[in-house]
Each structure stands twice: as C-alpha cells, then as structure tokens.
Design an enzyme around this catalytic site. Structure first.
Site, short mmCIF file in Angstrom:
data_model
loop_
_atom_site.label_atom_id
_atom_site.label_comp_id
_atom_site.label_asym_id
_atom_site.label_seq_id
_atom_site.Cartn_x
_atom_site.Cartn_y
_atom_site.Cartn_z
N CYS A 81 0.85 -1.19 0.00
CA CYS A 81 0.00 0.00 0.00
C CYS A 81 0.88 1.24 0.00
O CYS A 81 1.90 1.27 0.69
CB CYS A 81 -0.89 -0.02 1.25
SG CYS A 81 -2.02 1.38 1.38
N HIS A 133 -9.29 -3.75 -1.41
CA HIS A 133 -8.22 -2.99 -0.77
C HIS A 133 -8.54 -1.50 -0.78
O HIS A 133 -8.47 -0.82 0.26
CB HIS A 133 -6.89 -3.26 -1.49
CG HIS A 133 -5.74 -2.48 -0.96
ND1 HIS A 133 -4.70 -3.06 -0.27
CD2 HIS A 133 -5.45 -1.15 -1.01
CE1 HIS A 133 -3.83 -2.12 0.07
NE2 HIS A 133 -4.26 -0.95 -0.37
N GLU A 134 -8.90 -0.98 -1.95
CA GLU A 134 -9.17 0.46 -2.06
C GLU A 134 -10.41 0.86 -1.28
O GLU A 134 -10.41 1.89 -0.61
CB GLU A 134 -9.27 0.88 -3.53
CG GLU A 134 -7.99 0.70 -4.33
CD GLU A 134 -6.75 1.30 -3.69
OE1 GLU A 134 -6.85 2.33 -2.98
OE2 GLU A 134 -5.66 0.75 -3.90
N HIS A 149 -10.09 1.50 2.44
CA HIS A 149 -9.62 2.82 2.86
C HIS A 149 -10.78 3.76 3.19
O HIS A 149 -10.65 4.63 4.04
CB HIS A 149 -8.76 3.46 1.75
CG HIS A 149 -7.37 2.95 1.67
ND1 HIS A 149 -6.44 3.15 2.66
CD2 HIS A 149 -6.73 2.25 0.69
CE1 HIS A 149 -5.29 2.60 2.31
NE2 HIS A 149 -5.44 2.05 1.11
#
Length: 176
Positions: A99, A141-142, A145
C-alpha cells in the site's frame, strides 16, 4: 497535481469517509485528476481519496501489464464513487498486498475471491460489475480505505507481514 500520500499512523486514514453528494463538479474532477497524477507518479495499482487527506468515498484503480504485478490480470482504469461492495460466495484467497500508505512493506491478506461492486463514475454514470481474482482484491483494498481500514488490519498471521526487501530479496515490488 501530485499530492502527498498519508502514511499509516496518520489518524485521518482511520476515519470513515463521507459520500459524494454531487457529480461532475470542478472540485470532484480536480480531486480525481490529482489522484490519477499521484497514483501514476508512485506506480500504484489504486488510490483512495482518504490517502491524500480527502475524506470522500472516491477510489481509483487500474492495472496494465506491469512487471511489478507479473501474475496479475489487467484491471480496467476505473473511477469509483460511493461504492457498494458485496461478496459473492464464501471463498477466500490469500495474497500479498502492499500500500502506498504503508511504504516498503507487504502482508499476506485474505480477501473474497469474487464480488459484485457498484457505484458511479465522476459524471454520475452507473458502474455495475462482477469480478474475481486480482480485480476483486484491488477493489476490496481500495474500498477498505473508505472505512478507515488499512490492509495490515486484515492480516491474520503477523509472521506474514514485513518489509518487502526482506520478504522478497532482489525484487522491485514498489509500494502498492
């Protein structure tokens, strides 16, 4: 404009982002342009608005054939605003992730193998996709956030988390 990427430890990365209320605005288009510039500058596979200090539900991602991701299929360049992610099935796959907010490190992260996601592009046009594999991993993953979750928080075996140059000597893996 290339923006500074916040690093793990910055409390802004732990906040839950707010939905975008209006599409096609100069502010949204400028944010997305800055995200693209920043992601390209750092050779990332994706970037979420909170990573550059903007607490909005906006992510971008996309992967062409890339020596940093030799086994990864291509993922189309996508702007995804106000995403909704729904896992399909129970199958979980573990794979190494990095990341831009956790530079120089890698961890073995469990993710759903297949999922459905929907949301909007920067103009408000609907996006609706069912994906699997690396594409599904990047989306998860994104989108994590946007809820204040960094990939190390998902690692189940901390012996599978460390500095990329130690875990994978001689490989240039970049940061995301």
């Amino acid at each position: 404009m290339i923006r500074e990427v916040l690093r793990m430890g910055d409390p802004r990365l732990l906040e839950v982002s707010k939905p975008v209320q209006a599409f096609g605005t100069p502010e949204l288009l400028e944010l997305i342009a800055d995200m693209r510039d920043t992601m390209a500058h750092l050779n990332g596979a994706g970037l979420a608005a909170p990573q550059i200090g903007v607490p909005l539900r906006v992510v971008i991602f996309g992967v062409k054939r890339n020596p940093r991701y030799p086994d990864a299929e291509e993922v189309p360049d996508t702007v995804l605003v106000n995403p909704v992610v729904t896992p399909i099935g129970e199958e979980i796959e573990e794979a190494w992730e990095g990341c831009l907010s956790v530079p120089g490190m890698r961890g073995l992260v469990p993710r759903y193998a297949k999922l459905h996601y929907r949301g909007f592009d920067e103009t408000g046009a609907a996006i609706d996709r069912t994906v699997e594999g690396f594409h599904a991993r990047v989306v998860q993953h994104e989108c994590d956030h946007l809820d204040g979750i960094l990939y190390p928080m998902r690692i189940e075996d901390m012996s599978q988390f460390g500095f990329a140059d130690v875990l994978f000597p001689g490989q240039d893996l970049g940061d995301e």
